[in-house]
Design a protein around this motif. Structure first.
Motif, PDB file in Angstrom:
ATOM      1  N   LEU A  15       0.823  -1.207   0.000  1.00  0.00           N
ATOM      2  CA  LEU A  15       0.000   0.000   0.000  1.00  0.00           C
ATOM      3  C   LEU A  15       0.857   1.256   0.000  1.00  0.00           C
ATOM      4  O   LEU A  15       0.576   2.205  -0.725  1.00  0.00           O
ATOM      5  N   SER A  16       1.925   1.263   0.767  1.00  0.00           N
ATOM      6  CA  SER A  16       2.765   2.462   0.833  1.00  0.00           C
ATOM      7  C   SER A  16       3.559   2.672  -0.448  1.00  0.00           C
ATOM      8  O   SER A  16       3.816   3.802  -0.845  1.00  0.00           O
ATOM      9  N   GLN A  17       3.964   1.609  -1.128  1.00  0.00           N
ATOM     10  CA  GLN A  17       4.778   1.743  -2.333  1.00  0.00           C
ATOM     11  C   GLN A  17       3.944   1.914  -3.601  1.00  0.00           C
ATOM     12  O   GLN A  17       4.265   2.728  -4.458  1.00  0.00           O
ATOM     13  N   GLU A  18       2.882   1.142  -3.729  1.00  0.00           N
ATOM     14  CA  GLU A  18       2.126   1.099  -4.982  1.00  0.00           C
ATOM     15  C   GLU A  18       0.763   1.776  -4.899  1.00  0.00           C
ATOM     16  O   GLU A  18       0.150   2.056  -5.918  1.00  0.00           O
ATOM     17  N   GLY A  19       0.254   1.983  -3.695  1.00  0.00           N
ATOM     18  CA  GLY A  19      -1.055   2.607  -3.544  1.00  0.00           C
ATOM     19  C   GLY A  19      -2.204   1.634  -3.665  1.00  0.00           C
ATOM     20  O   GLY A  19      -3.355   2.047  -3.739  1.00  0.00           O
ATOM     21  N   ASN A  20      -1.920   0.332  -3.695  1.00  0.00           N
ATOM     22  CA  ASN A  20      -2.986  -0.664  -3.735  1.00  0.00           C
ATOM     23  C   ASN A  20      -2.520  -1.951  -3.066  1.00  0.00           C
ATOM     24  O   ASN A  20      -1.348  -2.150  -2.837  1.00  0.00           O
ATOM     25  N   PHE A  21      -3.476  -2.805  -2.737  1.00  0.00           N
ATOM     26  CA  PHE A  21      -3.135  -4.092  -2.148  1.00  0.00           C
ATOM     27  C   PHE A  21      -4.250  -5.082  -2.404  1.00  0.00           C
ATOM     28  O   PHE A  21      -5.378  -4.722  -2.699  1.00  0.00           O
ATOM     29  N   LYS A  22      -3.922  -6.346  -2.315  1.00  0.00           N
ATOM     30  CA  LYS A  22      -4.870  -7.434  -2.520  1.00  0.00           C
ATOM     31  C   LYS A  22      -5.300  -7.949  -1.157  1.00  0.00           C
ATOM     32  O   LYS A  22      -4.466  -8.349  -0.352  1.00  0.00           O
ATOM     33  N   ALA A  23      -6.596  -7.893  -0.878  1.00  0.00           N
ATOM     34  CA  ALA A  23      -7.122  -8.305   0.418  1.00  0.00           C
ATOM     35  C   ALA A  23      -7.904  -9.600   0.278  1.00  0.00           C
ATOM     36  O   ALA A  23      -9.099  -9.578  -0.022  1.00  0.00           O
ATOM     37  N   GLY A  24      -7.238 -10.695   0.457  1.00  0.00           N
ATOM     38  CA  GLY A  24      -7.901 -11.999   0.440  1.00  0.00           C
ATOM     39  C   GLY A  24      -8.609 -12.293  -0.865  1.00  0.00           C
ATOM     40  O   GLY A  24      -8.038 -12.180  -1.938  1.00  0.00           O
ATOM     41  N   ARG A  25      -9.877 -12.630  -0.776  1.00  0.00           N
ATOM     42  CA  ARG A  25     -10.642 -12.999  -1.972  1.00  0.00           C
ATOM     43  C   ARG A  25     -11.250 -11.800  -2.680  1.00  0.00           C
ATOM     44  O   ARG A  25     -11.930 -11.953  -3.690  1.00  0.00           O
ATOM     45  N   ALA A  27     -11.242  -8.008  -4.695  1.00  0.00           N
ATOM     46  CA  ALA A  27     -10.490  -7.435  -5.804  1.00  0.00           C
ATOM     47  C   ALA A  27      -9.378  -6.533  -5.274  1.00  0.00           C
ATOM     48  O   ALA A  27      -9.311  -6.225  -4.095  1.00  0.00           O
ATOM     49  N   LEU A  28      -8.511  -6.109  -6.170  1.00  0.00           N
ATOM     50  CA  LEU A  28      -7.423  -5.214  -5.809  1.00  0.00           C
ATOM     51  C   LEU A  28      -8.002  -3.902  -5.273  1.00  0.00           C
ATOM     52  O   LEU A  28      -8.889  -3.314  -5.875  1.00  0.00           O
ATOM     53  N   ILE A  29      -7.541  -3.480  -4.120  1.00  0.00           N
ATOM     54  CA  ILE A  29      -8.074  -2.285  -3.461  1.00  0.00           C
ATOM     55  C   ILE A  29      -7.091  -1.142  -3.633  1.00  0.00           C
ATOM     56  O   ILE A  29      -5.918  -1.260  -3.310  1.00  0.00           O
ATOM     57  N   TYR A  30      -7.574  -0.010  -4.153  1.00  0.00           N
ATOM     58  CA  TYR A  30      -6.765   1.183  -4.328  1.00  0.00           C
ATOM     59  C   TYR A  30      -7.040   2.125  -3.167  1.00  0.00           C
ATOM     60  O   TYR A  30      -8.185   2.326  -2.787  1.00  0.00           O
ATOM     61  N   ALA A  31      -5.992   2.687  -2.596  1.00  0.00           N
ATOM     62  CA  ALA A  31      -6.152   3.654  -1.505  1.00  0.00           C
ATOM     63  C   ALA A  31      -5.072   4.710  -1.624  1.00  0.00           C
ATOM     64  O   ALA A  31      -3.922   4.394  -1.912  1.00  0.00           O
TER      65      ALA A  31
END
Length: 40
Positions: A15-25, A27-31
Motif C-alpha cells: 500500500l505504501s509503495q504502490e497505492g494498492n493491495f490485494k485483500a484476500g478474496r 479485488a485489488l483495493i486502491y487507496a
C-alpha cells in the motif's frame, strides 16, 4: 519493528509503495491514504 502478522506487513508495504493491495478474496483495493492505529 512492528509485531504483526507477516501478511499484514506485506499489505502495508504494498500500500505504501504502490497505492494498492490485494485483500484476500476481494479485488485489488486502491487507496491514497492509510490509517494505522496501535494500542498497547
Amino acid at each position: 519493528m512492528l509485531k504483526c502478522d507477516e501478511k499484514f506487513l506485506w499489505n502495508l508495504l504494498s500500500l505504501s509503495q504502490e497505492g494498492n493491495f490485494k485483500a484476500g478474496r476481494f479485488a485489488l483495493i486502491y487507496a491514497d491514504e492509510m490509517i494505522v492505529y496501535s494500542y498497547n
